[in-house]
Scaffold this active site. Sequence first.
Site, PDB file in Angstrom:
ATOM      1  N   HIS A  92      10.562  28.430  44.789  1.00 26.89           N
ATOM      2  CA  HIS A  92       9.493  28.321  45.779  1.00 26.89           C
ATOM      3  C   HIS A  92      10.041  27.680  47.046  1.00 26.89           C
ATOM      4  O   HIS A  92      10.921  26.813  46.980  1.00 26.89           O
ATOM      5  CB  HIS A  92       8.328  27.480  45.227  1.00 26.89           C
ATOM      6  CG  HIS A  92       7.080  27.576  46.047  1.00 26.89           C
ATOM      7  ND1 HIS A  92       6.842  26.777  47.143  1.00 26.89           N
ATOM      8  CD2 HIS A  92       6.002  28.396  45.939  1.00 26.89           C
ATOM      9  CE1 HIS A  92       5.666  27.095  47.662  1.00 26.89           C
ATOM     10  NE2 HIS A  92       5.148  28.073  46.958  1.00 26.89           N
ATOM     11  N   GLU A 132       3.434  32.546  40.631  1.00 25.79           N
ATOM     12  CA  GLU A 132       3.387  33.987  40.374  1.00 25.79           C
ATOM     13  C   GLU A 132       3.560  34.327  38.896  1.00 25.79           C
ATOM     14  O   GLU A 132       2.997  35.316  38.409  1.00 25.79           O
ATOM     15  CB  GLU A 132       4.487  34.682  41.190  1.00 25.79           C
ATOM     16  CG  GLU A 132       4.312  34.556  42.687  1.00 25.79           C
ATOM     17  CD  GLU A 132       5.601  34.823  43.437  1.00 25.79           C
ATOM     18  OE1 GLU A 132       6.642  35.071  42.776  1.00 25.79           O
ATOM     19  OE2 GLU A 132       5.589  34.779  44.672  1.00 25.79           O
TER      20      GLU A 132
END
Length: 362
Positions: free
Chosen positions: A246, A305
């Site tokens: 991320h 995700e």
Amino acid sequence: MKNGLEDVIAAETQLSDVDGEAGRLIIRGVSLDQLVSTATYESVAALLLDGLTERHVAPAELRPWLGEMRERLFAHVTALDSQLLALPPVDVMRALIARLPDGEDFEAALRLLAAPAVFLPAILRLQAGNDPVAPDGSLSQATDILHMLTGELPSAEQTAALDAYLVTICDHGLNASTFASRVIASTRAGLTSSVLAAISALKGPLHGGAPGPVLDMFDAIGTEGNARGWLGQALDRGERLMGFGHRIYRVRDPRADALKQALRPLVSAGQVDRQRIELAEAVERAALAILKERKPDRPLDVNVEFYTALLLDALGFPRRSFTGVFAIGRTVGWIAHAREQALEGRLIRPRSVYVGPSPKAA
């Protein structure tokens, strides 16, 4: 100057705080782990919007207001034709939202909260060759979304799982789509324009388009025993492992744990493929081990995700629709930021540094 504006502070906000070092997300003074265990979509929407429109927003009042608005907005579904329906779901949804009038008041905000929740299920059903299901204003937002998607009332576990997802992704600092929303709001163009800009940013594969490929990865791996070999070969080819890493978080994304927890009641109730969950957990273990070996200097952990893909798939959303479902949950954050910018901020007008050629001397 920093390309990509990384670490550049562009706004003050009371809405959310992302602590990438500690792996913590705070939504208007409430930590995500506390919020997701108790909140519904309506309560988190009330939390984010309170004080930013001319009307006080209480969760108990917001539910019937949203229900009535969903029923009113269903009429826009008749505008869908074969040309629109040939587009990806998020593009069709964006086109329908563009039919809504601009405004900066509570009524405009309410329309935009309800619109994607109504439009996306109708789009998905029409693209599958089925008739759209009309909203039921007596239901909660999460319950009605699933009802409009499948034509049946969801279980309590399914509603709770979708509520958990919508709460988890409601806001997340000054990400690309939220910044786009604030830029448009700073011009006083109106909330519909802000949301359309945000959706356009969200659909980019570097922002909101990655959950679907997580399922593609699971399909390709197939069984737990194949996980480590497949992941290693993907890294050998220079590919990114979907659902890991991320831009902000240096540790595990707290939203991943919130969504993993939200899946457990579905598993216990037998409403999700247990083998699929076990495969995902095996892939997670193998990926974290191999990333630690291959990239020991880079903090790569599970992101939102990974479990988003599992949860939305378990609820019956096709993977091509995941960006649109993300937009359903994030719209309230976009609206809150747009109102905060319009009330307290200035026109966003940064400068650029010219690095082109100089004009030739006469």
